[in-house]
Write a protein that holds these residues in place. Structure first.
Motif, mmCIF file in Angstrom:
data_model
loop_
_atom_site.group_PDB
_atom_site.id
_atom_site.type_symbol
_atom_site.label_atom_id
_atom_site.label_comp_id
_atom_site.label_asym_id
_atom_site.label_seq_id
_atom_site.Cartn_x
_atom_site.Cartn_y
_atom_site.Cartn_z
ATOM 1 N N GLU A 31 0.857 -1.188 0.000
ATOM 2 C CA GLU A 31 0.000 0.000 0.000
ATOM 3 C C GLU A 31 0.897 1.242 0.000
ATOM 4 O O GLU A 31 2.044 1.191 0.449
ATOM 5 N N ALA A 32 0.341 2.329 -0.503
ATOM 6 C CA ALA A 32 1.063 3.601 -0.483
ATOM 7 C C ALA A 32 0.058 4.736 -0.390
ATOM 8 O O ALA A 32 -1.068 4.629 -0.879
ATOM 9 N N GLY A 33 0.497 5.836 0.249
ATOM 10 C CA GLY A 33 -0.389 6.971 0.436
ATOM 11 C C GLY A 33 -0.040 8.176 -0.416
ATOM 12 O O GLY A 33 -0.704 9.206 -0.324
ATOM 13 N N ASP A 34 1.010 8.056 -1.243
ATOM 14 C CA ASP A 34 1.377 9.163 -2.132
ATOM 15 C C ASP A 34 2.090 8.595 -3.350
ATOM 16 O O ASP A 34 2.483 7.413 -3.380
ATOM 17 N N GLY A 35 2.282 9.444 -4.362
ATOM 18 C CA GLY A 35 2.819 8.980 -5.627
ATOM 19 C C GLY A 35 4.237 8.440 -5.552
ATOM 20 O O GLY A 35 4.544 7.379 -6.103
ATOM 21 N N GLU A 36 5.120 9.148 -4.866
ATOM 22 C CA GLU A 36 6.514 8.713 -4.796
ATOM 23 C C GLU A 36 6.645 7.393 -4.045
ATOM 24 O O GLU A 36 7.405 6.506 -4.448
ATOM 25 N N SER A 37 5.901 7.257 -2.951
ATOM 26 C CA SER A 37 5.919 5.985 -2.220
ATOM 27 C C SER A 37 5.352 4.866 -3.067
ATOM 28 O O SER A 37 5.813 3.717 -2.998
ATOM 29 N N ALA A 38 4.360 5.197 -3.895
ATOM 30 C CA ALA A 38 3.755 4.192 -4.771
ATOM 31 C C ALA A 38 4.773 3.631 -5.752
ATOM 32 O O ALA A 38 4.851 2.409 -5.968
ATOM 33 N N LEU A 39 5.577 4.507 -6.352
ATOM 34 C CA LEU A 39 6.579 4.041 -7.306
ATOM 35 C C LEU A 39 7.604 3.132 -6.633
ATOM 36 O O LEU A 39 8.004 2.107 -7.201
ATOM 37 N N ARG A 40 8.021 3.503 -5.428
ATOM 38 C CA ARG A 40 8.978 2.653 -4.703
ATOM 39 C C ARG A 40 8.359 1.302 -4.377
ATOM 40 O O ARG A 40 8.999 0.251 -4.529
ATOM 41 N N CYS A 41 7.112 1.320 -3.920
ATOM 42 C CA CYS A 41 6.428 0.083 -3.549
ATOM 43 C C CYS A 41 6.261 -0.836 -4.756
ATOM 44 O O CYS A 41 6.503 -2.041 -4.684
ATOM 45 N N LEU A 42 5.859 -0.262 -5.893
ATOM 46 C CA LEU A 42 5.665 -1.058 -7.098
ATOM 47 C C LEU A 42 6.979 -1.640 -7.592
ATOM 48 O O LEU A 42 7.029 -2.774 -8.078
ATOM 49 N N HIS A 43 8.052 -0.867 -7.460
ATOM 50 C CA HIS A 43 9.363 -1.380 -7.862
ATOM 51 C C HIS A 43 9.796 -2.538 -6.969
ATOM 52 O O HIS A 43 10.334 -3.547 -7.451
ATOM 53 N N THR A 49 -0.635 -5.413 -10.800
ATOM 54 C CA THR A 49 -1.709 -4.435 -10.958
ATOM 55 C C THR A 49 -1.620 -3.403 -9.840
ATOM 56 O O THR A 49 -1.248 -3.734 -8.715
ATOM 57 N N VAL A 50 -1.981 -2.169 -10.161
ATOM 58 C CA VAL A 50 -2.055 -1.131 -9.144
ATOM 59 C C VAL A 50 -3.434 -0.486 -9.183
ATOM 60 O O VAL A 50 -3.937 -0.124 -10.256
ATOM 61 N N LEU A 51 -4.070 -0.392 -8.019
ATOM 62 C CA LEU A 51 -5.304 0.379 -7.849
ATOM 63 C C LEU A 51 -4.864 1.777 -7.451
ATOM 64 O O LEU A 51 -4.315 1.977 -6.366
ATOM 65 N N LEU A 52 -5.090 2.752 -8.331
ATOM 66 C CA LEU A 52 -4.409 4.039 -8.225
ATOM 67 C C LEU A 52 -5.400 5.191 -8.146
ATOM 68 O O LEU A 52 -6.136 5.455 -9.096
ATOM 69 N N ASP A 53 -5.409 5.864 -6.986
ATOM 70 C CA ASP A 53 -6.253 7.044 -6.820
ATOM 71 C C ASP A 53 -5.739 8.161 -7.730
ATOM 72 O O ASP A 53 -4.542 8.423 -7.788
ATOM 73 N N GLN A 63 0.246 11.215 -12.970
ATOM 74 C CA GLN A 63 1.704 11.342 -13.046
ATOM 75 C C GLN A 63 2.388 10.022 -12.702
ATOM 76 O O GLN A 63 3.393 9.651 -13.305
ATOM 77 N N VAL A 64 1.839 9.313 -11.724
ATOM 78 C CA VAL A 64 2.378 7.997 -11.379
ATOM 79 C C VAL A 64 2.257 7.057 -12.570
ATOM 80 O O VAL A 64 3.197 6.329 -12.918
ATOM 81 N N ALA A 65 1.091 7.071 -13.216
ATOM 82 C CA ALA A 65 0.868 6.189 -14.365
ATOM 83 C C ALA A 65 1.844 6.497 -15.498
ATOM 84 O O ALA A 65 2.351 5.587 -16.157
ATOM 85 N N ARG A 66 2.100 7.790 -15.724
ATOM 86 C CA ARG A 66 3.044 8.154 -16.782
ATOM 87 C C ARG A 66 4.456 7.665 -16.443
ATOM 88 O O ARG A 66 5.211 7.228 -17.321
ATOM 89 N N PRO A 74 5.064 -2.485 -17.815
ATOM 90 C CA PRO A 74 4.446 -1.817 -16.675
ATOM 91 C C PRO A 74 3.284 -2.629 -16.110
ATOM 92 O O PRO A 74 2.693 -3.450 -16.813
ATOM 93 N N PRO A 75 2.946 -2.420 -14.838
ATOM 94 C CA PRO A 75 1.784 -3.098 -14.267
ATOM 95 C C PRO A 75 0.500 -2.543 -14.873
ATOM 96 O O PRO A 75 0.463 -1.428 -15.391
ATOM 97 N N ALA A 76 -0.547 -3.349 -14.812
ATOM 98 C CA ALA A 76 -1.860 -2.863 -15.223
ATOM 99 C C ALA A 76 -2.320 -1.804 -14.224
ATOM 100 O O ALA A 76 -2.131 -1.967 -13.012
ATOM 101 N N VAL A 77 -2.901 -0.723 -14.735
ATOM 102 C CA VAL A 77 -3.337 0.385 -13.885
ATOM 103 C C VAL A 77 -4.853 0.466 -13.895
ATOM 104 O O VAL A 77 -5.478 0.530 -14.953
ATOM 105 N N ILE A 78 -5.446 0.437 -12.700
ATOM 106 C CA ILE A 78 -6.875 0.682 -12.546
ATOM 107 C C ILE A 78 -7.017 1.963 -11.739
ATOM 108 O O ILE A 78 -6.663 2.010 -10.558
ATOM 109 N N PHE A 79 -7.486 3.009 -12.396
ATOM 110 C CA PHE A 79 -7.659 4.287 -11.719
ATOM 111 C C PHE A 79 -8.917 4.275 -10.856
ATOM 112 O O PHE A 79 -9.946 3.682 -11.229
ATOM 113 N N ILE A 80 -8.831 4.966 -9.722
ATOM 114 C CA ILE A 80 -9.984 5.133 -8.837
ATOM 115 C C ILE A 80 -10.110 6.621 -8.522
ATOM 116 O O ILE A 80 -9.124 7.264 -8.149
#
Length: 242
Positions: A31-43, A49-53, A63-66, A74-80
């Motif tokens: 889990e991550a609460g911000d974009g930069e943490s999300a990129l680190r977590c996904l790496h 797959t990422v469920l991405l607010d 910006q994370v998706a880009r 890249p992982p599959a992205v599901i925007f929320i």
């Protein structure tokens, strides 16, 4: 399927985690609460797959998706998103899906099911790994000898009169092979999008409409768009919508 949940609201992340738990074959690995943490977590997790607010302070979901699109696979992205006006932006990012808050269990299950289908980039990577008779390099004779470029590093080919320019990660190379010969030898990892252009499917990030009669592809590591001919436009759309 390994899933990462990204949302700046802890309760929203917890709700999604609880909804996913009963689904067979799915595992929330981070889990991550911000974009930069999300990129680190996904790496670190190599999630599928990422469920991405979409709307987050600082680096938002788009910006994370880009940034993720720069990955070879890249992982599959599901925007929320809680805001319907963001749904169009999410849809235009060629995501595996997008969901409006509050997320319904059935909608989430359907989006995750769609995300399980291999992406074009994944299929291209599998094709490259499985194929033994396709060339691993493209070579050209130069005044200094023979120069070759790994097919995996090629972004696209552009034909102009008797020569073809190979645009790759490290620069450019002129070769004498025709696009037809290249298309036949390289297989489904490359797609003809114009009589002068053959592009690497794994590097396609989107399609841009340039007017009523024009369109161009955006590619990773390429500043200018690659033209798409009208007769090839339907095939390109079909590729991007899979």
């Amino acid at each position: 399927m390994k899933i990462v949940i990204v949302d700046d609201e802890p309760l929203a992340r917890e709700r999604l985690r609880r909804m996913i738990e009963p689904f067979p074959g799915y595992e929330v690995v981070g889990e991550a609460g911000d974009g930069e943490s999300a990129l680190r977590c996904l790496h670190n997790t190599a999630a599928d797959t990422v469920l991405l607010d979409v709307h987050m302070p600082g680096m938002d979901g788009l910006q994370v998706a880009r940034a993720l699109a720069e990955s070879d696979v890249p992982p599959a992205v599901i925007f929320i998103t809680a805001h319907s006006e963001h749904a169009l932006s999410a849809h235009n990012s060629h995501a595996a899906g997008y969901l409006l808050k509050p997320v319904r269990r059935d909608d989430l299950a359907a989006a995750l099911s769609r995300a399980r289908r291999p992406s074009r980039a994944q299929l291209a990577a599998l094709e490259d790994n499985a194929s033994t008779d396709r060339p691993a390099f493209v070579s050209a004779r130069t005044r200094d000898g023979i120069e070759r470029v790994a097919v995996a590093d090629i972004l696209y080919f552009w034909a102009d009169q008797k020569y073809t320019t190979v645009y790759h990660m490290q620069g450019e190379l002129l070769i004498e092979q025709s696009l037809l010969t290249l298309e036949q030898s390289l297989g489904g990892a490359f797609m003809r999008v114009h009589r002068k252009a053959l592009v690497a499917c794994r590097h396609i990030t989107g399609l841009r409409l340039d007017g009523p009669d024009g369109a161009s592809l955006t590619l990773r590591h390429v500043r200018d768009g690659v033209p798409v001919s009208r007769r090839r436009l339907a095939d390109v759309r079909a590729l991007l919508e899979k």
